[in-house]
Enzyme design. Structure first.
Site, PDB file in Angstrom:
ATOM      1  N   GLY A   1      -0.894   7.974   0.981  1.00 15.50           N
ATOM      2  CA  GLY A   1      -0.940   8.124   2.429  1.00 15.50           C
ATOM      3  C   GLY A   1       0.370   7.862   3.134  1.00 15.50           C
ATOM      4  O   GLY A   1       1.457   8.210   2.653  1.00 15.50           O
ATOM      5  N   ILE A   2       0.265   7.225   4.300  1.00 15.98           N
ATOM      6  CA  ILE A   2       1.439   6.945   5.119  1.00 15.98           C
ATOM      7  C   ILE A   2       2.407   6.016   4.387  1.00 15.98           C
ATOM      8  O   ILE A   2       3.632   6.164   4.493  1.00 15.98           O
ATOM      9  CB  ILE A   2       1.008   6.339   6.466  1.00 15.98           C
ATOM     10  CG1 ILE A   2       0.269   7.382   7.295  1.00 15.98           C
ATOM     11  CG2 ILE A   2       2.216   5.815   7.244  1.00 15.98           C
ATOM     12  CD1 ILE A   2      -0.361   6.835   8.548  1.00 15.98           C
ATOM     13  N   GLY A   3       1.859   5.066   3.619  1.00 11.26           N
ATOM     14  CA  GLY A   3       2.720   4.154   2.865  1.00 11.26           C
ATOM     15  C   GLY A   3       3.598   4.899   1.884  1.00 11.26           C
ATOM     16  O   GLY A   3       4.793   4.593   1.732  1.00 11.26           O
TER      17      GLY A   3
ATOM     18  N   GLY B   1       0.811  -1.217   0.000  1.00 13.53           N
ATOM     19  CA  GLY B   1       0.000   0.000   0.000  1.00 13.53           C
ATOM     20  C   GLY B   1       0.838   1.258   0.000  1.00 13.53           C
ATOM     21  O   GLY B   1       0.507   2.230   0.680  1.00 13.53           O
ATOM     22  N   ALA B   2       1.921   1.265  -0.803  1.00 20.24           N
ATOM     23  CA  ALA B   2       2.877   2.381  -0.765  1.00 20.24           C
ATOM     24  C   ALA B   2       2.544   3.487  -1.754  1.00 20.24           C
ATOM     25  O   ALA B   2       3.314   4.438  -1.885  1.00 20.24           O
ATOM     26  CB  ALA B   2       4.286   1.855  -1.043  1.00 20.24           C
ATOM     27  N   ASN B   3       1.424   3.391  -2.441  1.00 21.54           N
ATOM     28  CA  ASN B   3       1.107   4.387  -3.470  1.00 21.54           C
ATOM     29  C   ASN B   3       0.434   5.632  -2.923  1.00 21.54           C
ATOM     30  O   ASN B   3       0.301   6.634  -3.635  1.00 21.54           O
ATOM     31  CB  ASN B   3       0.212   3.759  -4.549  1.00 21.54           C
ATOM     32  CG  ASN B   3      -1.076   3.201  -3.979  1.00 21.54           C
ATOM     33  OD1 ASN B   3      -1.040   2.365  -3.072  1.00 21.54           O
ATOM     34  ND2 ASN B   3      -2.204   3.640  -4.494  1.00 21.54           N
TER      35      ASN B   3
ATOM     36  N   SER C   1      -2.981  -0.160  14.966  1.00 24.38           N
ATOM     37  CA  SER C   1      -3.716   1.041  15.346  1.00 24.38           C
ATOM     38  C   SER C   1      -4.149   0.935  16.799  1.00 24.38           C
ATOM     39  O   SER C   1      -4.347  -0.169  17.322  1.00 24.38           O
ATOM     40  CB  SER C   1      -4.953   1.211  14.457  1.00 24.38           C
ATOM     41  OG  SER C   1      -5.816   2.211  14.961  1.00 24.38           O
TER      42      SER C   1
ATOM     43  N   TYR D   1     -12.589  -3.271  11.778  1.00 25.32           N
ATOM     44  CA  TYR D   1     -11.263  -2.658  11.608  1.00 25.32           C
ATOM     45  C   TYR D   1     -10.453  -2.824  12.895  1.00 25.32           C
ATOM     46  O   TYR D   1      -9.272  -3.183  12.862  1.00 25.32           O
ATOM     47  CB  TYR D   1     -11.413  -1.173  11.269  1.00 25.32           C
ATOM     48  CG  TYR D   1     -10.097  -0.445  11.108  1.00 25.32           C
ATOM     49  CD1 TYR D   1      -9.331  -0.600   9.955  1.00 25.32           C
ATOM     50  CD2 TYR D   1      -9.625   0.414  12.109  1.00 25.32           C
ATOM     51  CE1 TYR D   1      -8.125   0.071   9.803  1.00 25.32           C
ATOM     52  CE2 TYR D   1      -8.423   1.081  11.964  1.00 25.32           C
ATOM     53  CZ  TYR D   1      -7.680   0.913  10.811  1.00 25.32           C
ATOM     54  OH  TYR D   1      -6.477   1.581  10.669  1.00 25.32           O
TER      55      TYR D   1
END
Length: 424
Positions: A134-136, A130-132, A259, A293
């Site tokens: 936000g935090i990633g 998920g590096a595309n 989280s 979640y």
């Protein structure tokens, strides 16, 4: 010119022949083996430090017959002379009147770039799910700009390629690779692992960042609830399939982005007895997006602890973390109410770069080179929920994950063909 707020960590490195230890009362002292002397101040920076707080869960301090201090890690059945709290020792500053004040090295305002200031990660490889965005993305950018080769493992390849282009535009020497990985498909996870193995790259940091927050109830092609599979089970599978590379790359680190939502009392998982497929991957009538979640974030920590217990002997260390509350990421895309809440609270929350700081800290901090099985928040170790600390709970989560993967992928679920395992 470097901003005066930023300082390099290089003066905290010990010269050859020096060793860092902790006294019975928690003060850090330094021993030089060459001249056989000890001192309270750092031989380079002159700083005085101390460790504070309780020992991490599962650790015990002992004092030997001759007065020496040693520590037992009961979770991983090992003994060491190194206090595990050294990884997050704080500076003692002498104030007028002789009193010491404690200063934490990093905090909630620290950015990822500040943690990496002065670091050279050339030759290191990081895989980030998920590096595309936000935090990633901020994690990927920070590591790449520090010289690390970053592999962006993403479902949306076009978006990932655009994100990679932003990084290389900022620094043309940055090494960024994009590979397809759809965590909603166990077959995709396997294809990714096989392709990565064929490329012959090492992995020094495996950062399990991707997640979905409260999507509409969805069942994946594998017959599992989407949030459960994307946030937890597929990451479990990815770690299993890449373990041969992590061991060969050792010392290596696995970073589980969890989280504080794991503490929620509204979740369906409140004890070890709740570790069942029905509770972890609920049906539509039993589905509550926000509660689910929280369940998956609890599973992230449990998995991290169980994984560390298995891999620490191979110098593969796994830790988990909380990046920050209501950071403006794409997690809020699934419901307008979350988007509104994220927007209203934006002035009071971390920036994306601050949100990536704890991930970068856990992935790269030199003080954590031999530390695993811990949970971090604001670049600081803290205790997760009591349930997340339970060895029995963590083991049951891990075993259920293994059982599910075998059921879904068959007897060869965890096998990577030998011919693919090229060296590096």
């Amino acid at each position: 010119m470097v901003d005066s707020d930023y300082s390099t960590d290089s003066d905290d490195e010990l010269p050859s022949g020096w060793e860092e230890r902790v006294s019975v009362d928690g003060k850090v002292f330094y021993a030089c083996h060459e001249v056989q002397k000890t001192q309270w101040h750092h031989p380079v920076s002159g700083k005085r430090k101390k460790v504070i707080g309780e020992l991490p869960y599962g650790w015990e301090r002992k004092i030997g017959d001759t007065g020496y201090v040693y520590f037992i890690d009961h979770k991983n059945q090992r003994t060491t002379f190194t206090d595990p709290r050294l990884a997050y020792a704080v500076e003692d500053k002498l104030e007028p009147g002789g009193a010491f004040t404690i200063k934490q090295k990093y905090d909630c305002n620290t950015s990822a770039s500040k943690i990496l200031l002065g670091r050279d990660l050339t030759g290191r490889y990081a895989v980030i799910t998920g590096a595309n965005a936000g935090i990633g993305f901020e994690t990927a950018k920070s590591l790449a700009l520090a010289g690390c080769t970053v592999v962006m493992a993403c479902r949306n390849v076009k978006s990932a390629e655009s994100a990679a282009a932003i990084i290389t535009t900022e620094n043309s020497a940055a090494k960024v690779e994009v590979m397809h990985l759809d965590l909603a498909s166990l077959k995709s996870v396997r294809r990714f692992a096989e392709e990565y193995t064929k490329r012959g790259w090492p992995i020094h940091m495996l950062i399990l960042n991707a997640a979905v927050l409260s999507p509409p109830y969805t069942v994946t092609e594998d017959g599992l609830e989407l949030c459960f599979q994307v946030n937890y089970l597929s990451h479990h599978y990815l770690c299993n399939l890449l373990q041969h590379i992590l061991v060969r790359s050792a010392p290596s680190r696995i970073v589980n982005v969890s989280s504080e939502s794991h503490r929620s009392r509204s979740t369906t998982v409140q004890s070890e007895k709740d570790v069942t497929l029905e509770k972890l991957s609920p049906s539509e009538e039993n589905y509550n997006g926000l509660a689910q979640y929280g369940v998956t974030k609890l599973l992230n920590i449990a998995f991290s602890n169980a994984l560390n217990h298995r891999k620490v002997m191979h110098k593969v260390f796994s830790n988990s973390l909380h990046p920050g509350n209501l950071i403006p990421t794409s997690l809020s895309r699934n419901w307008w109410g979350y988007r509104l809440l994220f927007t209203l609270l934006r002035p009071f929350t971390k920036s994306l770069e601050q949100g990536a700081a704890t991930t970068v800290f856990v992935a790269t901090c030199k003080e954590l080179e031999d530390v695993g099985g811990m949970y971090f928040n604001n670049c600081w170790v803290c205790q997760p929920s009591e349930l997340a600390q339970s060895p029995e709970f963590c083991e049951k989560v891990y075993q259920l994950g293994e059982q599910l993967l075998l059921e879904k992928m068959g007897p060869g679920a965890f096998d990577i063909p030998v011919e693919m395992k090229s060296g590096f």
